[in-house]
Design an enzyme around this catalytic site. Structure first.
Site, PDB file in Angstrom:
ATOM      1  CG  HIS A 157      -1.904  -1.115   1.224  1.00  0.00           C
ATOM      2  ND1 HIS A 157      -2.926  -1.207   2.155  1.00  0.00           N
ATOM      3  CD2 HIS A 157      -2.062  -2.197   0.409  1.00  0.00           C
ATOM      4  CE1 HIS A 157      -3.647  -2.267   1.919  1.00  0.00           C
ATOM      5  NE2 HIS A 157      -3.144  -2.902   0.869  1.00  0.00           N
ATOM      6  CD  GLU A 216      -1.322   4.196   4.060  1.00  0.00           C
ATOM      7  OE1 GLU A 216      -2.372   4.579   4.578  1.00  0.00           O
ATOM      8  OE2 GLU A 216      -1.271   3.440   3.069  1.00  0.00           O
ATOM      9  CB  CYS A 260      -5.928  -0.491   5.563  1.00  0.00           C
ATOM     10  SG  CYS A 260      -4.286  -1.229   5.344  1.00  0.00           S
ATOM     11  CB  CYS A 307      -1.180   1.031   6.316  1.00  0.00           C
ATOM     12  SG  CYS A 307      -1.037   0.325   4.657  1.00  0.00           S
TER      13      CYS A 307
END
Length: 196
Positions: free
Chosen positions: A91, A93, A121, A124
């Site tokens: 992701h 991040e 999320c 992360c």
């Protein structure tokens, strides 16, 4: 151990009560209303969110972009955008965290903060907790991302911070920075997905 569990229970109760009083639908915090260490108080959140938006624009169909900033120097430390086509855990991040300097380069996680176009999320945010970064700033909320049909685990970032059972300091989350611009990214991505 019992004292620590009581502290966690009190914090959970207080956070739950605060959520109810605040309408429970938003975890947005105004940067002027949260208590942050001195080096984090004068950060230009909009400037750094624009850098995260630049990263997000690299993947218009999945516009999750992130940057890590050194709060003391105000300099960009690392950047990332979603690369889930290569690895499902990459992701925005996660790639930004991965791109941070090695410890030997005098990098201090406690001086860093992360800006992301979409609320982190659970995976992360847990990674952010483990880094011990004291500040995360996001644009679009998880409820908005769900509305745009982005697959999300229905757990807000603050819940992950509250669930940490070890003393790592404190991670403040500020949401809604350049929210309209970030929301537009995800709305555009939703339209792109509908056309394909």
């Amino acid at each position: 151990m019992l004292e620590k569990l009581e502290k966690i229970a009190r914090r959970s109760f207080l956070c739950g009560a605060a959520g109810i009083l605040a309408g429970a639908s938003s975890l947005r915090a105004d940067a002027r209303s949260v208590s942050l260490p001195k080096q984090f108080q004068n950060l230009d959140h909009e400037r750094f969110m624009r850098l995260a938006i630049e990263q997000a624009n690299k993947v218009p169909a999945c516009p999750f972009g992130a940057v890590v900033v050194n709060a003391k120097s105000g300099k960009l430390v690392a950047e990332g955008w979603v690369k889930a086509d290569k690895n499902p855990i990459w992701h925005g991040e996660m790639t930004a965290i991965y791109n941070c300097p090695e410890e030997g380069e005098a990098f201090n996680w406690q001086d860093a903060c992360l800006y992301t176009t979409g609320e982190s999320c659970p995976m992360c945010q847990a990674a952010i907790v483990w880094t011990k970064m004291p500040l995360v700033v996001y644009g679009s909320s998880i409820p908005f991302l769900q509305k745009c049909k982005f697959g999300q685990i229905n757990i807000r970032a603050q819940k992950i911070v509250d669930a940490a059972l070890f003393d790592y300091g404190n991670c403040t989350i500020i949401g809604g920075v350049l929210e309209n611009e970030c929301n537009a990214l995800f709305e555009r991505a939703k339209l792109l997905a509908g056309q394909s």
